[in-house]
Design a protein around this motif. Structure first.
Motif, PDB file in Angstrom:
ATOM      1  N   LEU A 174      12.832   7.823  15.172  1.00  0.00           N
ATOM      2  CA  LEU A 174      13.847   8.873  15.313  1.00  0.00           C
ATOM      3  C   LEU A 174      15.102   8.328  15.973  1.00  0.00           C
ATOM      4  CD1 LEU A 174      11.578  11.844  16.466  1.00  0.00           C
ATOM      5  CD2 LEU A 174      12.832  11.700  14.308  1.00  0.00           C
ATOM      6  N   ALA A 175      14.950   7.315  16.824  1.00  0.00           N
ATOM      7  CA  ALA A 175      16.108   6.653  17.437  1.00  0.00           C
ATOM      8  C   ALA A 175      16.765   5.756  16.407  1.00  0.00           C
ATOM      9  CB  ALA A 175      15.674   5.839  18.656  1.00  0.00           C
ATOM     10  N   GLY A 176      17.987   6.084  16.052  1.00  0.00           N
ATOM     11  CA  GLY A 176      18.662   5.374  14.973  1.00  0.00           C
ATOM     12  C   GLY A 176      18.445   6.017  13.626  1.00  0.00           C
ATOM     13  N   PHE A 190      26.100   7.765  16.509  1.00  0.00           N
ATOM     14  CA  PHE A 190      24.868   8.255  15.907  1.00  0.00           C
ATOM     15  C   PHE A 190      23.644   7.678  16.620  1.00  0.00           C
ATOM     16  CE2 PHE A 190      21.538   8.205  12.637  1.00  0.00           C
ATOM     17  CZ  PHE A 190      21.625   9.488  12.130  1.00  0.00           C
ATOM     18  N   ILE A 191      23.699   6.402  16.953  1.00  0.00           N
ATOM     19  CA  ILE A 191      22.585   5.755  17.656  1.00  0.00           C
ATOM     20  C   ILE A 191      22.379   6.377  19.028  1.00  0.00           C
ATOM     21  CG2 ILE A 191      21.854   3.598  18.748  1.00  0.00           C
ATOM     22  CD1 ILE A 191      23.296   2.159  16.387  1.00  0.00           C
ATOM     23  N   GLY A 192      23.466   6.587  19.759  1.00  0.00           N
ATOM     24  CA  GLY A 192      23.353   7.169  21.096  1.00  0.00           C
ATOM     25  C   GLY A 192      22.735   8.550  21.069  1.00  0.00           C
ATOM     26  N   ALA A 193      23.209   9.403  20.165  1.00  0.00           N
ATOM     27  CA  ALA A 193      22.706  10.779  20.107  1.00  0.00           C
ATOM     28  C   ALA A 193      21.243  10.821  19.689  1.00  0.00           C
ATOM     29  CB  ALA A 193      23.568  11.591  19.142  1.00  0.00           C
ATOM     30  N   GLY A 235      16.197   7.626   7.343  1.00  0.00           N
ATOM     31  CA  GLY A 235      15.587   8.000   8.609  1.00  0.00           C
ATOM     32  C   GLY A 235      14.293   8.758   8.420  1.00  0.00           C
ATOM     33  N   ALA A 236      14.273   9.670   7.452  1.00  0.00           N
ATOM     34  CA  ALA A 236      13.059  10.443   7.210  1.00  0.00           C
ATOM     35  C   ALA A 236      11.908   9.537   6.780  1.00  0.00           C
ATOM     36  CB  ALA A 236      13.334  11.507   6.149  1.00  0.00           C
ATOM     37  N   GLU A 237      12.202   8.554   5.907  1.00  0.00           N
ATOM     38  CA  GLU A 237      11.148   7.638   5.498  1.00  0.00           C
ATOM     39  C   GLU A 237      10.683   6.782   6.682  1.00  0.00           C
ATOM     40  OE1 GLU A 237      10.163   4.491   1.935  1.00  0.00           O
ATOM     41  OE2 GLU A 237      11.970   4.195   3.116  1.00  0.00           O
TER      42      GLU A 237
END
Length: 444
Positions: A73-75, A103-106, A247-249
């Motif tokens: 989930l991170a990234g 995006f990475i931070g959030a 990301g989902a994969e």
């Protein structure tokens, strides 16, 4: 710019074209270092299993599996999306770096928060402290994945290999300390893994910041332009719309692969989770064989060939599928043959039930090898959405079958659920290739 690959000299290799020799050198080096990393991980696993016993090892393995399931989930797929967008846009893809940082931070903050909330609301009391101690593992997985994508785009295979050896090598030190000081327990192991993860993330931070500020040395797209073309950086919303499937994969795969260990803890017990965790560790090491070839060496090239050289893309797909099926059958047969005598020697007689689990999971080896090759043809955004569907469907199959089989059959039920899940994933991926590429394949 000279690439850090090892090129075999003399004999048959010397008669190969230069491009083939460079490829052979890079693949050989990656497989050697991956094999070393797998050996270090396997040795660490064996030491921890012997010292912690099935119940203690099961508690640790299920907690680590929980962390690694949510870590993507991170990234949220950004490292994988970089490979696709740079393969298509070349140097112009640097416009994605600035929104990538936000995006990475959030996403990382949300991931750490989710684990913390779960530790209070869903985790059992014996797992809560271990989850807290393992939280930095999220940061190290993110850092290594980001650096790995950068180094694949730059074709710096030796640098990528050295970074990916850092964590298993350091974890072996923790297992060795546990062996030398047997009074230490599972909390010491979790703390050691957490400290290692934090150190890896801090070491990677300067390199990541340099990359995100435009320091990428892209390979395969010519020299860096003296003046970059004006391009408006995409918004975070647009970045999300393009990268969410990757990301989902990335999130669904560890759920698909590791959920059995977690469910065994909650539906069975720590000891059952420990037995299956050992078997899954063996399978993880075996699955590094196709993963090294396709994900570490070929993936960035496949993105480039799919966009600019379709003939080479389909040639690699066909030959790779045949090679993966044959090698998978051989490795699976070898696993079934050696498991009965090698498991007691390495892990001890108390882990004898692992043999039966591995005999079932050996069926997964050719299935996984072939599915890795088949999935290599599904690369763009549309394909990735289908891959999310396929992975999600297979994850549901595994979860439902585990829920039905674990209460009565324990770790053997989890093994059967895993085999059926791997088969469903292969079939879904093959149907995707036929759906998206049937006309193109007939035309070649």
């Amino acid at each position: 710019m000279k690439r850090d690959v090892l090129v075999p000299d003399g004999g048959f290799a010397a008669r190969l074209p230069q491009g083939w020799r460079h490829a052979l050198g890079a693949i050989s080096m990656l497989w050697i270092t991956t094999g070393l990393g797998a050996a270090l991980t396997f040795l660490t696993q064996a030491l921890l299993a012997r010292e912690l016993a099935p119940a203690g090892y099961g508690l640790f393995a299920s907690s680590l599996a929980t962390i690694t399931m949510v870590a993507p989930l991170a990234g949220f797929g950004l490292p994988q999306y970089w490979l696709q967008v740079y393969g298509v846009e070349g140097w112009a893809a640097n416009r994605w770096l600035r929104p990538s940082l936000r995006f990475i931070g959030a996403s990382t903050l949300l991931t750490l928060s989710a684990v913390t909330v779960w530790s209070f609301t869903g985790a059992t009391p014996d797992a809560r402290r271990i989850l807290w101690l393992l939280l930095p593992v999220v940061l190290s997985i993110l850092a290594v994945n980001l650096l790995s994508s950068q180094q694949r785009l730059e074709e710096r295979h030796r640098a990528m290999a050295s970074w990916q050896l850092m964590i298993p090598g350091s974890r072996l030190l923790v297992a060795t300390l546990l062996l030398l000081m047997p009074r230490l327990d599972v909390h010491f192991v979790a703390a050691g893994f957490g400290i290692i993860a934090l150190c890896v993330a801090l070491l990677a931070l300067p390199r990541l910041l340099t990359m995100l500020r435009g320091g990428m040395q892209l390979h395969g797209h010519g020299q860096r332009p003296a003046t970059m073309p004006d391009a408006v950086p995409p918004s975070m919303t647009y970045l999300w719309s393009q990268a969410w499937a990757y990301g989902a994969e990335a999130v669904l795969y560890p759920i698909f692969f590791q959920i059995s260990t977690v469910l065994l803890k909650y539906l069975g017990g720590n000891a059952q989770a420990g037995i299956f965790g050992i078997a899954l560790g063996v399978m993880t090491a075996i699955y590094l064989i196709p993963a090294t070839l396709y994900q570490k060496f070929l993936l960035s090239k496949l993105h480039r060939w799919a966009a600019h050289d379709p003939a080479k893309f389909w040639m690699v797909y066909r030959q790779g599928s045949i090679a993966m099926l044959v090698s998978g059958l051989l490795v699976g047969a070898a696993l079934a043959l050696v498991s009965p005598w090698i498991v007691p020697i390495i892990f001890g007689e108390k882990y004898q039930p692992v043999v039966k689990v591995l005999m079932v999971l050996a069926v997964c080896v050719p299935i996984r090898f072939l599915s890795t090759a088949v999935s290599s043809s599904l690369l763009n955004e549309q394909h990735m959405r289908y891959r999310v569907f396929a992975m999600g469907l297979s994850a549901v199959v595994v979860i439902v079958l585990n829920a039905l089989l674990i209460p009565a059959h324990h770790e053997m039920g989890a093994a059967v659920a895993t085999v059926i899940g791997e088969t469903s994933l292969l079939l879904a991926l093959y149907m995707g290739v036929r759906r998206f590429h049937s006309d193109k394949r007939r035309a070649r």
